[in-house]
Design a protein around this motif. Sequence first.
Motif, PDB file in Angstrom:
ATOM      1  N   GLY A   1     -10.567  67.417 -39.142  1.00  0.00           N
ATOM      2  CA  GLY A   1     -10.751  68.707 -39.785  1.00  0.00           C
ATOM      3  C   GLY A   1     -11.732  68.670 -40.940  1.00  0.00           C
TER       4      GLY A   1
ATOM      5  N   ALA B   1     -15.398  73.330 -33.556  1.00  0.00           N
ATOM      6  CA  ALA B   1     -14.326  74.248 -33.152  1.00  0.00           C
ATOM      7  C   ALA B   1     -14.785  75.697 -33.248  1.00  0.00           C
ATOM      8  CB  ALA B   1     -13.092  74.018 -34.014  1.00  0.00           C
TER       9      ALA B   1
ATOM     10  N   LEU C   1      -7.532  72.025 -32.586  1.00  0.00           N
ATOM     11  CA  LEU C   1      -8.036  71.073 -33.594  1.00  0.00           C
ATOM     12  C   LEU C   1      -6.870  70.557 -34.414  1.00  0.00           C
ATOM     13  CD1 LEU C   1     -11.145  71.172 -35.864  1.00  0.00           C
ATOM     14  CD2 LEU C   1      -8.900  70.900 -36.932  1.00  0.00           C
TER      15      LEU C   1
ATOM     16  N   VAL D   1     -10.164  68.851 -30.523  1.00  0.00           N
ATOM     17  CA  VAL D   1     -11.006  68.265 -31.576  1.00  0.00           C
ATOM     18  C   VAL D   1     -10.124  67.480 -32.528  1.00  0.00           C
ATOM     19  CG1 VAL D   1     -12.658  68.725 -33.429  1.00  0.00           C
ATOM     20  CG2 VAL D   1     -12.590  70.231 -31.413  1.00  0.00           C
TER      21      VAL D   1
ATOM     22  N   ILE E   1      -5.435  75.694 -34.939  1.00  0.00           N
ATOM     23  CA  ILE E   1      -5.809  74.754 -35.987  1.00  0.00           C
ATOM     24  C   ILE E   1      -4.535  74.218 -36.618  1.00  0.00           C
ATOM     25  CG2 ILE E   1      -7.157  74.403 -38.086  1.00  0.00           C
ATOM     26  CD1 ILE E   1      -8.905  75.381 -35.832  1.00  0.00           C
TER      27      ILE E   1
ATOM     28  N   GLY F   1     -15.892  68.646 -37.448  1.00  0.00           N
ATOM     29  CA  GLY F   1     -14.827  69.066 -36.551  1.00  0.00           C
ATOM     30  C   GLY F   1     -14.659  70.578 -36.517  1.00  0.00           C
ATOM     31  N   VAL F   2     -14.570  71.195 -37.696  1.00  0.00           N
ATOM     32  CA  VAL F   2     -14.379  72.649 -37.724  1.00  0.00           C
ATOM     33  C   VAL F   2     -15.640  73.372 -37.264  1.00  0.00           C
ATOM     34  CG1 VAL F   2     -12.608  72.543 -39.516  1.00  0.00           C
ATOM     35  CG2 VAL F   2     -15.008  72.868 -40.177  1.00  0.00           C
TER      36      VAL F   2
ATOM     37  N   GLU G   1      -5.845  67.833 -37.717  1.00  0.00           N
ATOM     38  CA  GLU G   1      -6.294  67.062 -38.875  1.00  0.00           C
ATOM     39  C   GLU G   1      -5.092  66.343 -39.457  1.00  0.00           C
ATOM     40  OE1 GLU G   1      -7.370  65.210 -42.123  1.00  0.00           O
ATOM     41  OE2 GLU G   1      -8.889  66.027 -40.766  1.00  0.00           O
TER      42      GLU G   1
END
Length: 381
Positions: free
Chosen positions: A19, A27, A39, A16, A174, A23-24, A41
Amino acid sequence: MQTSPQTNEKIYDLAVIGGGINGVGIAADASGRGLSVFLCEKDDLASHTSSASSKLIHGGLRYLEHKEFRLVREALAEREVLLAKAPHIIRPMRFIMPHRPHLRPAWLIRTGLFFYDHLGKREKLLGSNNVYFKEDSPLNSAITRGFEYSDCAVDDARLVVLNAMHAREKGADIVTRTRCLSARRDGQYWVVDLENEHSQFQIKAKALVNAAGPWVAQFIKQDLELKSPYGIRLIQGSHIIVPKLYEGDKAFIMQNDDRRIVFAIPYLDQYTMIGTTDREYQGDPAQVQITQAETDYLLEVSNAHFKKQLTQADVIWTFAGVRPLCDDESDNPSAITRDYTLALSQENDEQAPLISVFGGKLTTYRKLAESAMQQLKAFFP
């Protein structure tokens, strides 16, 4: 929040990019289904659009005027779900709409509020009613009546972080301050090139999610070197923070002569947040700032409603964000749909899928994530 991939040799189910809340949300949904998720960012979580909202979980009363009944129904239902899931950061709030007869007749507002009360599931929140203002009202004496209804306030940035934490608890990696330099298909996988302050590295994934927000189309064109299936319109929304305009914990929704609405919302106990605006934005989304014209506009709307008159000197702080909305060719920025569009790209069955997120609202991020996973379902039997 920073966790590192266990190994560069790992092949993720889902990568992904972005963030923000979408997106989150994706996820968290994917990792909750047992998929392995990465993910990244480029800045910090909720650095841009997701932390520059009006900080509301709401159905979108004004969207009824644009006949977006599906969006309002979905958002109203989600309002109840999110209030139940996160009562520590989401709280009910009553909204007062002063009646200005030359803008919208009372029967039209009552009809809209009837739909607002009944379109979606409403269990915890109070319904709408008429209100009449007395001499001690903070509103100008010419405003004698109005309407009151319920929505919710939210700490938008915390909502993003909590979803990222949930994804991480379910096994997702993340990584923040990590930029995606490029991504390319290699058979049934995506090879994603990444860079942080320490190094450059690669990961592989079976599917790629482009949740880059204001950069969604740019990411497709520049980083993926593909053609974007939809145009994107960047709509700037700005807010001002002023000393508390009135006592109490209710918000006001103010109608303006341009048929837009502006909120006045209690903020951090001592202040009032006034916003938002709608204007086309052409620059770098990371550099967006409120304009003087927007500040003047918000002050003018407030002064048309409240006894306490504001000047530029009362503005303590400002913030602005860019809403990445799917281009529906509307002439009016306020009328552009706030609904989301998901674009699935795969030229043949042997090619790794790409799903790109256009538009969306804070309130409906969970439904957007569910829709994204539904589109990807065939790739993860």
